[in-house]
Design a protein around this motif. Structure first.
Motif, PDB file in Angstrom:
ATOM      1  N   GLY A 450       0.840  -1.208   0.000  1.00  9.62           N
ATOM      2  CA  GLY A 450       0.000   0.000   0.000  1.00  9.62           C
ATOM      3  C   GLY A 450       0.874   1.256   0.000  1.00  9.62           C
ATOM      4  N   TRP A 451       1.936   1.216   0.785  1.00 10.03           N
ATOM      5  CA  TRP A 451       2.856   2.357   0.846  1.00 10.03           C
ATOM      6  C   TRP A 451       3.508   2.590  -0.521  1.00 10.03           C
ATOM      7  N   LEU A 452       3.921   1.472  -1.149  1.00 10.33           N
ATOM      8  CA  LEU A 452       4.629   1.577  -2.432  1.00 10.33           C
ATOM      9  C   LEU A 452       3.730   2.201  -3.508  1.00 10.33           C
ATOM     10  N   ASN A 453       2.456   1.840  -3.484  1.00 10.57           N
ATOM     11  CA  ASN A 453       1.525   2.431  -4.467  1.00 10.57           C
ATOM     12  C   ASN A 453       1.473   3.946  -4.311  1.00 10.57           C
ATOM     13  N   ILE A 454       1.480   4.408  -3.065  1.00  5.56           N
ATOM     14  CA  ILE A 454       1.425   5.860  -2.835  1.00  5.56           C
ATOM     15  C   ILE A 454       2.757   6.497  -3.237  1.00  5.56           C
ATOM     16  N   LYS A 455       3.850   5.874  -2.835  1.00  6.84           N
ATOM     17  CA  LYS A 455       5.186   6.388  -3.193  1.00  6.84           C
ATOM     18  C   LYS A 455       5.255   6.558  -4.723  1.00  6.84           C
ATOM     19  N   GLU A 456       4.829   5.537  -5.475  1.00  3.86           N
ATOM     20  CA  GLU A 456       5.010   5.579  -6.932  1.00  3.86           C
ATOM     21  C   GLU A 456       3.966   6.456  -7.622  1.00  3.86           C
ATOM     22  N   LYS A 457       2.873   6.749  -6.903  1.00  2.00           N
ATOM     23  CA  LYS A 457       1.900   7.709  -7.450  1.00  2.00           C
ATOM     24  C   LYS A 457       2.531   9.104  -7.490  1.00  2.00           C
ATOM     25  N   TYR A 458       3.297   9.462  -6.444  1.00  2.00           N
ATOM     26  CA  TYR A 458       3.885  10.809  -6.364  1.00  2.00           C
ATOM     27  C   TYR A 458       5.338  10.855  -6.857  1.00  2.00           C
ATOM     28  N   ASP A 459       5.954   9.687  -6.946  1.00  6.10           N
ATOM     29  CA  ASP A 459       7.373   9.652  -7.335  1.00  6.10           C
ATOM     30  C   ASP A 459       7.615   8.423  -8.219  1.00  6.10           C
ATOM     31  N   PRO A 460       7.002   8.416  -9.434  1.00  5.27           N
ATOM     32  CA  PRO A 460       7.064   7.201 -10.255  1.00  5.27           C
ATOM     33  C   PRO A 460       8.492   6.836 -10.662  1.00  5.27           C
ATOM     34  N   GLU A 461       9.370   7.827 -10.730  1.00  4.32           N
ATOM     35  CA  GLU A 461      10.740   7.511 -11.176  1.00  4.32           C
ATOM     36  C   GLU A 461      11.722   7.312 -10.017  1.00  4.32           C
ATOM     37  N   TRP A 462      11.223   7.232  -8.831  1.00  4.44           N
ATOM     38  CA  TRP A 462      12.080   7.044  -7.650  1.00  4.44           C
ATOM     39  C   TRP A 462      13.174   8.117  -7.568  1.00  4.44           C
ATOM     40  N   ARG A 463      12.741   9.382  -7.659  1.00  5.23           N
ATOM     41  CA  ARG A 463      13.712  10.478  -7.480  1.00  5.23           C
ATOM     42  C   ARG A 463      14.251  10.481  -6.053  1.00  5.23           C
ATOM     43  N   PHE A 464      13.415  10.070  -5.094  1.00  2.28           N
ATOM     44  CA  PHE A 464      13.873  10.004  -3.699  1.00  2.28           C
ATOM     45  C   PHE A 464      14.280   8.565  -3.388  1.00  2.28           C
ATOM     46  N   ASN A 465      15.481   8.418  -2.933  1.00  2.00           N
ATOM     47  CA  ASN A 465      15.986   7.067  -2.662  1.00  2.00           C
ATOM     48  C   ASN A 465      17.014   7.141  -1.533  1.00  2.00           C
ATOM     49  N   SER A 466      17.397   5.971  -0.980  1.00  2.00           N
ATOM     50  CA  SER A 466      18.397   5.964   0.095  1.00  2.00           C
ATOM     51  C   SER A 466      19.145   4.642   0.055  1.00  2.00           C
ATOM     52  N   ASP A 467      20.245   4.573   0.790  1.00  2.00           N
ATOM     53  CA  ASP A 467      20.985   3.311   0.884  1.00  2.00           C
ATOM     54  C   ASP A 467      20.119   2.242   1.549  1.00  2.00           C
ATOM     55  N   GLN A 468      19.303   2.663   2.513  1.00  2.00           N
ATOM     56  CA  GLN A 468      18.436   1.689   3.174  1.00  2.00           C
ATOM     57  C   GLN A 468      17.425   1.110   2.178  1.00  2.00           C
ATOM     58  N   ALA A 469      16.850   1.997   1.351  1.00  2.00           N
ATOM     59  CA  ALA A 469      15.869   1.529   0.348  1.00  2.00           C
ATOM     60  C   ALA A 469      16.543   0.557  -0.621  1.00  2.00           C
ATOM     61  N   ASN A 470      17.813   0.837  -0.982  1.00  2.00           N
ATOM     62  CA  ASN A 470      18.535  -0.091  -1.876  1.00  2.00           C
ATOM     63  C   ASN A 470      18.767  -1.427  -1.189  1.00  2.00           C
ATOM     64  N   ARG A 471      19.219  -1.371   0.076  1.00  2.00           N
ATOM     65  CA  ARG A 471      19.502  -2.628   0.798  1.00  2.00           C
ATOM     66  C   ARG A 471      18.247  -3.474   0.931  1.00  2.00           C
ATOM     67  N   LEU A 472      17.105  -2.817   1.181  1.00  2.00           N
ATOM     68  CA  LEU A 472      15.849  -3.562   1.361  1.00  2.00           C
ATOM     69  C   LEU A 472      15.155  -3.836   0.018  1.00  2.00           C
ATOM     70  N   LYS A 473      15.793  -3.401  -1.081  1.00  2.00           N
ATOM     71  CA  LYS A 473      15.272  -3.635  -2.444  1.00  2.00           C
ATOM     72  C   LYS A 473      13.828  -3.143  -2.576  1.00  2.00           C
ATOM     73  N   LEU A 474      13.572  -1.955  -2.038  1.00  2.00           N
ATOM     74  CA  LEU A 474      12.191  -1.445  -2.030  1.00  2.00           C
ATOM     75  C   LEU A 474      11.681  -1.216  -3.448  1.00  2.00           C
ATOM     76  N   ARG A 475      12.582  -0.783  -4.334  1.00  2.00           N
ATOM     77  CA  ARG A 475      12.143  -0.454  -5.690  1.00  2.00           C
ATOM     78  C   ARG A 475      11.679  -1.695  -6.453  1.00  2.00           C
ATOM     79  N   GLU A 476      12.148  -2.849  -6.027  1.00  2.00           N
ATOM     80  CA  GLU A 476      11.750  -4.084  -6.724  1.00  2.00           C
ATOM     81  C   GLU A 476      10.324  -4.510  -6.386  1.00  2.00           C
ATOM     82  N   GLY A 477       9.699  -3.831  -5.452  1.00  2.00           N
ATOM     83  CA  GLY A 477       8.303  -4.120  -5.129  1.00  2.00           C
ATOM     84  C   GLY A 477       8.161  -5.269  -4.161  1.00  2.00           C
TER      85      GLY A 477
END
Ligand SMILES: Cc1cc2nc3c(=O)[nH]c(=O)nc-3n(C[C@H](O)[C@H](O)[C@H](O)COP(=O)(O)OP(=O)(O)OC[C@H]3O[C@@H](n4cnc5c(N)ncnc54)[C@H](O)[C@@H]3O)c2cc1C
Length: 478
Positions: A450-477
């Motif tokens: 649910g969070w990811l749907n909101i994130k990608e509604k406002y930031d479809p290209e993942w302009r905001f990112n972090s090392d933690q998001a990379n480690r947790l592979k958040l962009r992979e869904g």
């Protein structure tokens, strides 16, 4: 100075005579670290000074990702954005409005809790919720949706926040609250800076009669006594927490000190303090001036420290009147205390487990740490009340936060912690996290989709990112 790069130049209109100037924003490449000092990363660090520069930096840097950073008091890699851009928010430190009648405070997102307290306490108000340090920024606190010793009665910061102003991926400013753009509002609380940059925030304060806390301290011989005491009495006090000696074992496993507290009324103060009950005491501080070549913190020094603390506490009265600074922020009295852990640094492992089975989960974790010869050097236990949606951490149950020095074998141990937590339906706090696995994260945070749907509604290209998001592979869904 390292290389300086212009990351954006934006047009700023002049003062009515249609003059416009280019206002460049520079970034310096440098290494930043999380508070545990075990996560580090180089990034281009810029210090925007106003909203236009914020918007410009987001708009003009489409080839790299961006992350806002406050005072770097999150322990792991949540505030790092290696190889990309970090927007350091310390210039956003203005009070916008302070309604002294109703206790409503509006300020910029980079204002520290310390600066807020210096403004509101002399006027008879206090933060609705405070973490155990006064150095974080309010924007960083909202992005982590912080909780305090009063979570069991007050909940987390989002509950007390009227609105935030967020600069989102397309450079637009969105005013969001519990009613307007509420999806974005809740996705930002606990969203770890991944939905945008908090530019302004408005929240409510709680009234106080004095700048002091009436506290009560109880030494308890083991975990079950600590838990029983907290269960039986914490509803009577707005603040409750237990310090835990994690070196103790056997019958003393989980022994600790339960601390209850409430804001002292004027008449509870000793006579000499009653004249000026809202006087803001300054904390006496010392600093650790450099990182020592070896860590001062190991199971032996921890045992000596804990024994001394227990001994000293037996000498002190059970009921005490303390300044709010000493009560809430004892660690702040040693500036840069994180350096005591030497070059490898430390991690903080903080988790919540449900009330049911919580005691068993905590016992297993404490015992696992002892079996590995890797007990926590500093730990606190408390109970949470109701939580908030999406990625906000608190859930009803027991939370334990453990500082652990980095040494060989640490991550084998935290992998075992993760297994235990998954068995007991627990979860790790992202503001402290540095070692959770992507799979563990997905099981612990079922509202991630649910969070990811909101994130990608406002930031479809993942302009905001972090090392933690990379480690947790958040962009992979999911
Ligand atoms: C001694 C100590 C005690 C603590 N006790 C507690 C506690 O009791 N309860 C608790 O909940 N936490 C606690 N913490 C953690 C700390 O309160 C949070 O990590 C806090 O959010 C850090 O704020 P910061 O400004 O330093 O943010 P940073 O650490 O710089 O950043 C944290 C996150 O917030 C994001 N962020 C920062 N500023 C903004 C902004 N303006 N807009 C959007 N995103 C932003 C970053 O991208 C990052 O993901 C403690 C930390 C320490 C060191």
């Amino acid at each position: 100075m390292n290389h300086l790069e212009e990351i954006s130049a934006i047009k700023v209109s002049g003062n009515g005579n249609h003059r416009s100037v280019m206002k460049p924003l520079y970034a310096e490449n440098k290494e930043l670290e999380g508070w545990g000092r075990s996560n580090r990363a180089n990034s281009d660090v810029a210090h925007p000074t106003d909203q236009h520069q914020l918007q410009g930096s987001i708009h003009h840097t489409y080839d790299r990702t961006i992350l806002a950073r406050g005072e770097g008091r999150s322990y792991g890699d949540a505030s790092l954005n290696g190889g990309n851009i970090t927007l350091q928010m310390e210039k956003f430190d203005y009070v916008i409005e302070f309604d002294r009648e109703r206790g409503i405070f509006t300020c910029e997102g980079g204002m520290t809790l310390k600066a807020i307290l210096e403004t509101v306490v002399p006027a008879g108000w206090f933060l609705p919720v405070t973490p155990g340090t006064q150095y974080p920024t309010i924007g960083g606190c909202f992005a982590c949706d912080v909780h305090g010793k009063n979570h069991h009665v007050a909940g987390s910061l989002v509950k007390h926040t009227h609105w935030i102003e967020l600069v989102v991926a397309n450079g637009e400013i969105i005013h969001c609250s519990h009613d307007e753009f509420s999806d974005l509002f809740y996705a930002t609380a606990g969203g770890m800076g991944l939905t945008g940059v908090i530019n302004k925030i408005c929240f409510e304060l709680q009234p106080i009669e004095s700048a002091y806390i009436a506290a009560e301290y109880f030494l308890c011989k083991n975990l079950s006594v600590v838990m029983r005491l907290l269960e039986a009495y914490d509803h009577k006090y707005p603040y409750s927490v237990a310090w835990m000696d994690c070196v103790a074992s056997g019958d003393n496993l989980g022994r600790g000190q339960v601390i209850f507290g409430e804001h002292a009324k004027k008449e509870q103060l000793p006579e000499n303090l009653q004249e000026n009950p809202l006087h803001l005491n300054q904390q006496r501080t010392i600093a650790v001036p450099f990182v020592p070549p070896i860590s001062f913190v190991n199971p032996f020094t921890t045992m000596i420290f804990n024994q001394t603390k227990i001994f000293m506490d037996r000498m002190n009265p059970r009921k005490r009147i303390e300044s709010h600074i000493n009560y809430f922020y004892p660690l702040d009295s040693v500036r840069r205390w994180n350096r005591l852990y030497g070059p490898p640094g430390f991690i903080q492992y903080q988790f919540v487990v449900p009330n049911e089975g919580g005691g068993n989960a905590i016992t297993e974790i404490l015992q696992t740490a002892l079996n590995h010869g890797h007990p926590s050097s500093l730990a606190v236990l408390k109970r949470f009340g109701e939580g908030q949606p999406l990625l906000s951490f608190p859930r009803p149950g027991w939370i334990l936060a453990m500082d652990i020095p980095v040494r060989a074998g640490l991550f084998r141990m935290t992998a075992e912690f993760e297994k235990i937590l998954l068995e007991y339906d627990g979860r790790v706090y992202l503001a402290k996290d540095s070692c959770l696995s992507p799979e563990g994260f997905r099981q612990m945070y079922p509202e991630f989709e649910g969070w990811l749907n909101i994130k990608e509604k406002y930031d479809p290209e993942w302009r905001f990112n972090s090392d933690q998001a990379n480690r947790l592979k958040l962009r992979e869904g999911i």
